[in-house]
Scaffold this motif. Structure first.
Motif, PDB file in Angstrom:
ATOM      1  N   SER A   1       0.830  -1.201   0.000  1.00  0.00           N
ATOM      2  CA  SER A   1       0.000   0.000   0.000  1.00  0.00           C
ATOM      3  C   SER A   1       0.865   1.253   0.000  1.00  0.00           C
TER       4      SER A   1
ATOM      5  N   THR B   1      -1.156   5.750   2.395  1.00  0.00           N
ATOM      6  CA  THR B   1      -2.231   5.439   3.328  1.00  0.00           C
ATOM      7  C   THR B   1      -2.265   6.480   4.445  1.00  0.00           C
TER       8      THR B   1
ATOM      9  N   THR C   1      -4.699   8.318   7.622  1.00  0.00           N
ATOM     10  CA  THR C   1      -5.832   8.072   8.504  1.00  0.00           C
ATOM     11  C   THR C   1      -6.031   9.242   9.453  1.00  0.00           C
TER      12      THR C   1
ATOM     13  N   THR D   1      -8.392   1.653   9.334  1.00  0.00           N
ATOM     14  CA  THR D   1      -7.537   1.832   8.160  1.00  0.00           C
ATOM     15  C   THR D   1      -6.885   0.510   7.790  1.00  0.00           C
ATOM     16  N   SER D   2      -6.912   0.189   6.499  1.00  0.00           N
ATOM     17  CA  SER D   2      -6.333  -1.065   6.024  1.00  0.00           C
ATOM     18  C   SER D   2      -5.117  -0.810   5.146  1.00  0.00           C
ATOM     19  N   VAL D   3      -4.109  -1.664   5.305  1.00  0.00           N
ATOM     20  CA  VAL D   3      -2.939  -1.670   4.429  1.00  0.00           C
ATOM     21  C   VAL D   3      -2.765  -3.099   3.913  1.00  0.00           C
TER      22      VAL D   3
ATOM     23  N   THR E   1      -5.849  -4.554   9.058  1.00  0.00           N
ATOM     24  CA  THR E   1      -6.758  -3.452   9.343  1.00  0.00           C
ATOM     25  C   THR E   1      -6.525  -2.998  10.777  1.00  0.00           C
TER      26      THR E   1
ATOM     27  N   ASP F   1       1.722   8.192  13.581  1.00  0.00           N
ATOM     28  CA  ASP F   1       2.261   7.486  12.416  1.00  0.00           C
ATOM     29  C   ASP F   1       2.704   6.078  12.813  1.00  0.00           C
TER      30      ASP F   1
ATOM     31  N   ASN G   1       3.426   1.983   5.560  1.00  0.00           N
ATOM     32  CA  ASN G   1       3.277   3.077   6.528  1.00  0.00           C
ATOM     33  C   ASN G   1       1.838   3.569   6.566  1.00  0.00           C
ATOM     34  N   ILE G   2       1.401   3.959   7.755  1.00  0.00           N
ATOM     35  CA  ILE G   2       0.141   4.668   7.920  1.00  0.00           C
ATOM     36  C   ILE G   2       0.475   6.059   8.448  1.00  0.00           C
ATOM     37  N   ASP G   3       0.049   7.064   7.710  1.00  0.00           N
ATOM     38  CA  ASP G   3       0.326   8.462   8.032  1.00  0.00           C
ATOM     39  C   ASP G   3      -0.880   9.028   8.778  1.00  0.00           C
ATOM     40  N   HIS G   4      -0.705   9.334  10.068  1.00  0.00           N
ATOM     41  CA  HIS G   4      -1.794   9.901  10.865  1.00  0.00           C
ATOM     42  C   HIS G   4      -1.785  11.419  10.729  1.00  0.00           C
TER      43      HIS G   4
END
Length: 344
Positions: A132, A135, A137, A143-145, A192, A199, A219-222
């Motif tokens: 992903s 991404t 959130t 949130t899913s990756v 998920t 982050d 990575n999930i970017d908050h």
């Protein structure tokens, strides 16, 4: 020259993969293109039996690579055969490394044990992982990756493991759920997450049957979006709304304003004007909307897109509360008082 031609293992006819009291195992491997792959061959024999000869054979190209430890080059491919330390009584192991591999190959390990020939084949898969991207959130979102394994010879036999900071994620933590699916022949692992407040970086690892693994990080970017509402009062005709994006590790690909029914406000819509007063810099951006004339209270939605057609939103309220102004007109009192009449 080794004295053994490329057809030597094949001239023995129908060979048994193992003989009484002798077992052979060969690992498999998965690597990214250009990496070094390693297969390990192990033979376990009874006490008193000896391994007279051992060699690696390229089944894909029908050629002997080598019969002893050392470096070899065949048809532009570099190999290294290594004798490994004995891990147990009558257990003999040796490995082969293949450098800068660009395509799948099969290598067969052969050994003479007390005059009997045994052989097993290992598979090296050159694979890829598509993970992903972009991404983003907000607090409170789920949130899913995902990671997608491509090019494995038997995707169904691979397993996927998620981890964070080297600690495995099982899905029993409550804040994560895991699933596996297929997209065509590609195996897809999905994580998920809920309650993300900062982050996060996760690692997906695919492991093949018989050995070999490849990993990738996602990575999930908050981010935070702070809406600023506006109250139109008095003789004002223009309402000014804003949304402030902060904590973003990347610039949004698009920003837009929506009405409360989620219809988009365009640059040609009368009565509206919008732009970024502070363009994206160091994780922040301020996005403005001007409403003129502001005739009634309404909600407007600011949208920041990091993936096409996927909005991260907040709601700003335009409130119109003009009050009628009543002026008090006081009547004059005591007019003419104190005026004397003159006497002649």
């Amino acid at each position: 020259s080794s004295g053994i031609n490329a057809e030597w293992p094949l001239r023995r006819g129908a060979l048994q993969p193992a003989i009484s009291a002798v077992t052979m195992t060969v690992t498999n491997d998965m690597v990214f293109s250009g990496e070094t792959a390693t297969l390990t061959c192990s033979v376990t024999a009874d006490n008193g039996q000896t391994v007279n000869t051992k060699l690696w054979y390229d089944s894909s190209a029908s050629k002997v690579i080598g019969i002893a430890a050392g470096d070899f080059e065949k048809n532009g491919v570099s190999y290294r055969i290594v004798d490994l330390e004995t891990t147990g009584e009558q257990v003999f192991s040796w490995s082969i490394e293949v450098e800068a591999l660009r395509k799948d190959i099969s290598l067969t390990c052969w050994a003479w044990v007390n005059g009997k020939l045994v052989g097993e084949t290992g598979q090296i898969d050159v694979v890829g992982i598509t993970s992903s991207k972009n991404t983003v959130t907000l607090t409170g979102e789920r949130t899913s990756v995902s990671c997608s394994l491509t090019g494995a010879s038997s995707e169904a036999s691979t397993t996927v493991q998620w981890s964070q900071n080297s600690s495995p994620i099982t899905g029993d933590e409550g804040s994560y759920s895991l699933s596996t699916d297929f997209s065509g022949s590609d195996k897809v692992g999905v994580l998920t997450a809920s309650s993300i407040t900062s982050d996060q970086t996760f690692t997906c690892t695919f492991t093949g049957i018989g050995g070999g693994s490849v990993s990738s990080t996602v990575n999930i970017d908050h981010v935070t979006i702070t809406p600023n509402s506006y109250n139109v009062t008095g003789n004002q005709t223009t309402g000014t709304l804003s949304c402030v994006l902060s904590g973003a590790n990347q610039a949004p690909i698009k920003t837009k304003w929506l009405r409360s029914d989620e219809s988009e406000i365009t640059g040609t819509d009368p009565g509206f004007e919008f732009h970024s007063s502070v363009p994206y810099e160091n994780g922040e951006e301020t996005f403005l909307l001007f409403v003129d004339p502001a005739t009634e209270s309404s909600e407007f939605i600011c949208c920041f897109e990091f993936i096409e057609n996927v909005c991260k939103t907040a709601v700003a309220l335009l409130e119109v509360s003009r009050e009628e102004v009543i002026e008090d007109e006081g009547e004059g009192e005591g007019e003419g008082e104190g005026e004397g009449e003159g006497e002649g």
